[in-house]
Design an enzyme around this catalytic site. Structure first.
Site, PDB file in Angstrom:
ATOM      1  N   SER A 211       0.837  -1.196   0.000  1.00 50.31           N
ATOM      2  CA  SER A 211       0.000   0.000   0.000  1.00 50.31           C
ATOM      3  C   SER A 211       0.870   1.244   0.000  1.00 50.31           C
ATOM      4  O   SER A 211       2.005   1.227   0.519  1.00 50.31           O
ATOM      5  CB  SER A 211      -0.850  -0.032   1.271  1.00 50.31           C
ATOM      6  OG  SER A 211      -1.387   1.230   1.528  1.00 50.31           O
TER       7      SER A 211
ATOM      8  N   TYR B  51      -1.912  -0.834  10.969  1.00 47.98           N
ATOM      9  CA  TYR B  51      -2.127  -1.399   9.625  1.00 47.98           C
ATOM     10  C   TYR B  51      -0.926  -1.091   8.729  1.00 47.98           C
ATOM     11  O   TYR B  51      -0.368  -1.980   8.079  1.00 47.98           O
ATOM     12  CB  TYR B  51      -3.416  -0.820   9.014  1.00 47.98           C
ATOM     13  CG  TYR B  51      -3.547  -1.109   7.534  1.00 47.98           C
ATOM     14  CD1 TYR B  51      -3.849  -2.389   7.088  1.00 47.98           C
ATOM     15  CD2 TYR B  51      -3.341  -0.110   6.580  1.00 47.98           C
ATOM     16  CE1 TYR B  51      -3.945  -2.667   5.721  1.00 47.98           C
ATOM     17  CE2 TYR B  51      -3.433  -0.373   5.228  1.00 47.98           C
ATOM     18  CZ  TYR B  51      -3.739  -1.651   4.797  1.00 47.98           C
ATOM     19  OH  TYR B  51      -3.826  -1.919   3.449  1.00 47.98           O
TER      20      TYR B  51
ATOM     21  N   LYS C  38       2.066  -3.564   6.802  1.00 45.75           N
ATOM     22  CA  LYS C  38       2.470  -3.585   5.378  1.00 45.75           C
ATOM     23  C   LYS C  38       3.988  -3.414   5.267  1.00 45.75           C
ATOM     24  O   LYS C  38       4.644  -4.110   4.477  1.00 45.75           O
ATOM     25  CB  LYS C  38       1.746  -2.486   4.590  1.00 45.75           C
ATOM     26  CG  LYS C  38       0.259  -2.741   4.407  1.00 45.75           C
ATOM     27  CD  LYS C  38      -0.017  -3.964   3.548  1.00 45.75           C
ATOM     28  CE  LYS C  38      -1.484  -4.330   3.482  1.00 45.75           C
ATOM     29  NZ  LYS C  38      -1.757  -5.689   3.026  1.00 45.75           N
TER      30      LYS C  38
HETATM   31  N1  LIG Z   1      -8.839  -1.496  -0.644  1.00 46.75           N
HETATM   32  C1  LIG Z   1      -7.837  -0.655  -0.416  1.00 46.75           C
HETATM   33  O1  LIG Z   1      -8.041   0.556  -0.325  1.00 46.75           O
HETATM   34  C2  LIG Z   1      -6.420  -1.162  -0.281  1.00 46.75           C
HETATM   35  C3  LIG Z   1      -5.342  -0.257  -0.442  1.00 46.75           C
HETATM   36  C4  LIG Z   1      -4.033  -0.735  -0.304  1.00 46.75           C
HETATM   37  C5  LIG Z   1      -3.805  -2.075  -0.001  1.00 46.75           C
HETATM   38  N2  LIG Z   1      -4.859  -2.915   0.144  1.00 46.75           N
HETATM   39  C6  LIG Z   1      -4.600  -4.323   0.482  1.00 46.75           C
HETATM   40  O2  LIG Z   1      -5.146  -5.146  -0.526  1.00 46.75           O
HETATM   41  C7  LIG Z   1      -5.570  -6.378   0.034  1.00 46.75           C
HETATM   42  C8  LIG Z   1      -7.007  -6.660  -0.380  1.00 46.75           C
HETATM   43  O3  LIG Z   1      -7.803  -5.562   0.010  1.00 46.75           O
HETATM   44  P1  LIG Z   1      -9.367  -5.513  -0.286  1.00 46.75           P
HETATM   45  O4  LIG Z   1      -9.735  -4.082  -0.394  1.00 46.75           O
HETATM   46  O5  LIG Z   1      -9.715  -6.440  -1.380  1.00 46.75           O
HETATM   47  O6  LIG Z   1      -9.895  -6.058   1.120  1.00 46.75           O
HETATM   48  P2  LIG Z   1     -11.069  -7.115   1.437  1.00 46.75           P
HETATM   49  O7  LIG Z   1     -11.282  -7.059   2.911  1.00 46.75           O
HETATM   50  O8  LIG Z   1     -12.221  -6.889   0.548  1.00 46.75           O
HETATM   51  O9  LIG Z   1     -10.373  -8.494   1.032  1.00 46.75           O
HETATM   52  C9  LIG Z   1      -9.528  -9.196   1.896  1.00 46.75           C
HETATM   53  C10 LIG Z   1     -10.004 -10.633   1.914  1.00 46.75           C
HETATM   54  O10 LIG Z   1      -9.129 -11.377   2.763  1.00 46.75           O
HETATM   55  C11 LIG Z   1      -9.914 -12.226   3.587  1.00 46.75           C
HETATM   56  N3  LIG Z   1      -9.128 -12.502   4.779  1.00 46.75           N
HETATM   57  C12 LIG Z   1      -8.713 -11.650   5.753  1.00 46.75           C
HETATM   58  N4  LIG Z   1      -7.987 -12.298   6.676  1.00 46.75           N
HETATM   59  C13 LIG Z   1      -7.933 -13.595   6.278  1.00 46.75           C
HETATM   60  C14 LIG Z   1      -7.320 -14.766   6.798  1.00 46.75           C
HETATM   61  N5  LIG Z   1      -6.631 -14.745   7.940  1.00 46.75           N
HETATM   62  N6  LIG Z   1      -7.469 -15.928   6.135  1.00 46.75           N
HETATM   63  C15 LIG Z   1      -8.179 -15.985   4.979  1.00 46.75           C
HETATM   64  N7  LIG Z   1      -8.774 -14.911   4.430  1.00 46.75           N
HETATM   65  C16 LIG Z   1      -8.652 -13.732   5.077  1.00 46.75           C
HETATM   66  C17 LIG Z   1     -11.204 -11.465   3.834  1.00 46.75           C
HETATM   67  O11 LIG Z   1     -12.282 -12.319   4.163  1.00 46.75           O
HETATM   68  C18 LIG Z   1     -11.410 -10.778   2.480  1.00 46.75           C
HETATM   69  O12 LIG Z   1     -12.176 -11.600   1.608  1.00 46.75           O
HETATM   70  C19 LIG Z   1      -5.364  -6.268   1.541  1.00 46.75           C
HETATM   71  O13 LIG Z   1      -4.122  -6.859   1.869  1.00 46.75           O
HETATM   72  C20 LIG Z   1      -5.303  -4.773   1.761  1.00 46.75           C
HETATM   73  O14 LIG Z   1      -4.540  -4.432   2.899  1.00 46.75           O
HETATM   74  C21 LIG Z   1      -6.167  -2.498   0.008  1.00 46.75           C
END
Ligand SMILES: NC(=O)c1ccc[n+]([C@@H]2O[C@H](COP(=O)([O-])OP(=O)(O)OC[C@H]3O[C@@H](n4cnc5c(N)ncnc54)[C@H](O)[C@@H]3O)[C@@H](O)[C@H]2O)c1
Length: 349
Positions: A134, A159, A163
């Site tokens: 991120s 958080y 990362k």
């Molecule tokens: N959406 C954003 O703004 C953003 C920005 C930068 C980075 N990210 C990173 O991208 C990744 C995906 O983000 P997203 O927006 O799709 O989030 P999201 O919450 O929609 O997806 C994450 C998925 O991981 C699953 N999950 C969480 N912990 C788990 C575990 N221990 N075992 C199995 N499954 C697990 C959740 O059920 C979910 O389906 C994350 O790592 C997040 O930190 C997201």
């Protein structure tokens, strides 16, 4: 869909917002995704929608990534039958504010899942990893647009710390296992939805991110949006971010896998953003111009931990991956609105 088989990819967190869009991009590119999710922040119904959209049945292992050994034993026979060519690791908790209130849950889940993924790679001999990082790793950068060589600033939340720590763990792992290779994709602000409106972002409870909050406020589901901070040193005083369409982001993961295929020993951070700073006010105005829907909003004070502005230098993504965004900000907001409009009332927080 391209039916050529480029290899099976384990997609942790594949039922989530970015993961589900990436599954579509993987199938389109000829990869075979296998999902692993515990549905902590997603719903199994996404699997039906993926089926409707792609015409393919998607296998999903319901499992918690932090259960290192138990999951390893479930992955082993799958890997023997059809080896995993790589892993895309999305699974994590991602709410900045919640991480301040519940830091241990964030460290346990995000670092525990990361450790497991690296263990699985070691045990099963999987060599390629694409990691969801991120732009929070940059903190408030000294120079804009921010490039991958910018020094990391102390993260403003647990958080963000997770990362930064995951990036370090992956770097150490690749150094010790030089037949492996990793790309750390530093996302800016993913927004929008699949143009079909079959996939999108549906946070459980009240949204934390700006665009789902905005669309739900425009739909009258939740109270008006608060614009946090109108006195930032930006052209209109509101905070500036870099918004990237989730389908462009998804495609970046596929291009990262393609890139890694012949790069053993590499651990490369790459920004994925639109390379354009957009203020909160500009975002609201673009939404209304693109959809015709007004956004009820009010202004409020700055929020602790928010940086004034950050946007990406994506030269490296273009040079190394051949990646460039294809959708505009207006496209992303139109798609987010189409997604919002088809959501059933039962999704209301
Ligand atoms: N959406 C954003 O703004 C953003 C920005 C930068 C980075 N990210 C990173 O991208 C990744 C995906 O983000 P997203 O927006 O799709 O989030 P999201 O919450 O929609 O997806 C994450 C998925 O991981 C699953 N999950 C969480 N912990 C788990 C575990 N221990 N075992 C199995 N499954 C697990 C959740 O059920 C979910 O389906 C994350 O790592 C997040 O930190 C997201």
């Amino acid at each position: 869909m391209n039916t050529a088989h480029k290899g099976r990819i384990l997609v942790t967190g594949g039922a989530g917002y970015i993961g589900s869009h990436t599954v579509v991009a993987l199938l389109e590119a000829g990869y075979e995704p296998l999902l692993l999710d515990n549905f902590a922040n997603s719903s199994p119904s996404v699997l039906e929608r993926l089926h409707t959209l792609t015409g393919q049945s998607i296998t999903c292992l319901e499992a918690d990534c932090t259960q290192t050994d138990a999951v390893l034993e479930r992955l082993r026979p799958l890997h023997v039958a059809i080896p995993f060519a790589g892993i895309i690791h999305f699974a994590a908790y991602k709410a900045v504010g919640e991480s301040m209130a519940r830091p241990l849950e964030y460290y346990h889940n995000n670092l525990g899942a990361m450790t497991s993924v690296l263990r699985w790679m070691e045990e099963l001999g999987i060599s390629l990893l694409v990691f969801s990082s991120s732009c929070t790793v940059y903190g408030q950068p000294e120079a804009l647009p921010v490039s991958e060589s910018a020094p990391m600033q102390p993260a403003s939340s647990p958080y963000g710390h997770t990362k930064q720590m995951c990036e370090q763990m992956i770097g150490d792992f690749v150094r010790a296992n030089p037949s492996c290779a990793a790309v750390l994709l530093r996302y800016f602000n993913p927004i929008g939805a699949h143009p079909s409106a079959l996939l999108g972002e549906l946070p459980l409870g009240r949204p934390n991110n700006l665009v789902p909050y905005l669309t739900q406020a425009a739909a009258g589901w939740i109270p008006p949006l608060t614009v946090f901070g109108t006195d930032y040193p930006t052209p209109d005083g509101t905070a500036v971010r870099d918004y990237i369409h989730v389908c462009d982001l998804a495609r970046g993961h596929v291009q990262a896998l393609d890139y890694l295929a012949h790069k053993p020993g590499i651990c490369q951070a790459i920004n994925l953003g639109a390379s354009e700073g957009v203020s909160v006010r500009q975002l609201i105005d673009t939404f209304t111009a693109a959809t015709g829907a007004p956004v009820p909003h009010q202004t409020g004070p700055r929020r602790a931990g928010d940086v004034a502005q950050v946007y990406a230098d994506t030269t490296l993504a273009t040079q190394l991956l051949g990646w460039q965004p294809q959708f505009s900000l207006a496209d992303a907001l139109r798609h987010a609105w189409a997604w919002q409009q088809q959501l059933p009332e039962t999704s209301r927080p």
